[in-house]
Design an enzyme around this catalytic site. Sequence first.
Site, PDB file in Angstrom:
ATOM      1  N   ASP A   8       0.783  -1.191   0.036  1.00 48.91           N
ATOM      2  CA  ASP A   8       0.008  -0.050  -0.001  1.00 48.91           C
ATOM      3  C   ASP A   8       0.766   1.255  -0.095  1.00 48.91           C
ATOM      4  OD1 ASP A   8       0.879   0.318   2.592  1.00 48.91           O
ATOM      5  OD2 ASP A   8      -1.171   0.107   3.602  1.00 48.91           O
ATOM      6  N   CYS A  67       3.044  -3.397   3.997  1.00 44.93           N
ATOM      7  CA  CYS A  67       2.260  -2.359   4.502  1.00 44.93           C
ATOM      8  C   CYS A  67       2.809  -1.267   5.564  1.00 44.93           C
ATOM      9  CB  CYS A  67       0.692  -2.659   4.849  1.00 44.93           C
ATOM     10  SG  CYS A  67       0.362  -3.843   6.026  1.00 44.93           S
ATOM     11  N   GLY A  68       2.061  -0.655   6.302  1.00 41.41           N
ATOM     12  CA  GLY A  68       2.822   0.184   7.440  1.00 41.41           C
ATOM     13  C   GLY A  68       3.327  -0.852   8.567  1.00 41.41           C
ATOM     14  N   THR A  69       2.309  -1.650   9.177  1.00 39.14           N
ATOM     15  CA  THR A  69       2.876  -2.481  10.308  1.00 39.14           C
ATOM     16  C   THR A  69       3.171  -3.950   9.436  1.00 39.14           C
ATOM     17  OG1 THR A  69       0.441  -3.092  10.449  1.00 39.14           O
ATOM     18  CG2 THR A  69       1.321  -1.240  11.830  1.00 39.14           C
ATOM     19  N   HIS A 100       9.965 -23.718   9.325  1.00 35.65           N
ATOM     20  CA  HIS A 100       9.299 -24.621   9.907  1.00 35.65           C
ATOM     21  C   HIS A 100       7.729 -24.558   9.458  1.00 35.65           C
ATOM     22  CE1 HIS A 100      11.487 -24.591  14.156  1.00 35.65           C
ATOM     23  NE2 HIS A 100      12.353 -24.914  13.052  1.00 35.65           N
ATOM     24  N   ASN A 101       7.403 -23.353   8.926  1.00 29.48           N
ATOM     25  CA  ASN A 101       6.007 -23.011   8.288  1.00 29.48           C
ATOM     26  C   ASN A 101       5.908 -22.999   6.997  1.00 29.48           C
ATOM     27  OD1 ASN A 101       6.719 -20.780  10.680  1.00 29.48           O
ATOM     28  ND2 ASN A 101       5.331 -22.032  11.503  1.00 29.48           N
ATOM     29  N   ARG A 111       6.830   0.732   8.282  1.00 27.27           N
ATOM     30  CA  ARG A 111       7.196   1.795   9.034  1.00 27.27           C
ATOM     31  C   ARG A 111       8.024   1.404  10.438  1.00 27.27           C
ATOM     32  NH1 ARG A 111       1.065   3.777   8.440  1.00 27.27           N
ATOM     33  NH2 ARG A 111       1.395   5.438   6.579  1.00 27.27           N
ATOM     34  N   HIS A 135       7.755 -30.813  10.983  1.00 25.27           N
ATOM     35  CA  HIS A 135       6.880 -29.694  10.474  1.00 25.27           C
ATOM     36  C   HIS A 135       5.807 -29.909   9.513  1.00 25.27           C
ATOM     37  CE1 HIS A 135       9.521 -27.539  13.024  1.00 25.27           C
ATOM     38  NE2 HIS A 135      10.594 -28.246  12.464  1.00 25.27           N
ATOM     39  N   ARG A 138       2.400 -30.709  10.674  1.00 28.92           N
ATOM     40  CA  ARG A 138       1.866 -29.551  11.129  1.00 28.92           C
ATOM     41  C   ARG A 138       1.428 -28.768  10.200  1.00 28.92           C
ATOM     42  NH1 ARG A 138       6.949 -28.974  15.409  1.00 28.92           N
ATOM     43  NH2 ARG A 138       6.246 -30.945  16.560  1.00 28.92           N
TER      44      ARG A 138
END
Length: 146
Positions: A8, A67-69, A100-101, A111, A135, A138
């Site tokens: 964004d 994005c910002g966060t 792992h994921n 930011r 993994h 999972r």
Amino acid sequence: MIIGIANDHAGYKLKNNIIIFLEKELNFKNIINFGSDTDDSVDYPDYAKKVINAIEKNKINIGILICGTGIGMSICANRNKHIRAALCINTEYAKLAREHNDANVLVLGARYISFEKAKGIIKTFLNSKFQKSRHLNRVNKINLSH
Ligand code: RB5
């Protein structure tokens, strides 16, 4: 590997630097930029969806969302059953998100991290591989829960 990247307004400047970094320093040729490409305010879900759709259609293998966060992009991306999006704040997160994921989308909060930090996170994310072993079961359970 084809990388798709979207952002964004808060992520626009970092995205531009990241594309240059991917092309010039990491020598990646296949990068698709899904925008946004101005500082004008836009809604992050619209841009998250572009990368999500591209992964669903196998047009890209790895997504980068900014994005910002990083939180809004993460929430949007993870609503889709094909996406395992990881908001990474350091290289350890990036390594473990892949190992792992089996994360297929890297999310960054423009930011809250510097370009220097983002470079390390991206390099680590792209160079790390899913470890499978314990993994795998999972991650399969994540896929089944949709
Ligand atoms: C935009 O101001 C901001 O809300 C957005 O970039 C993101 O941080 C949302 O999660």
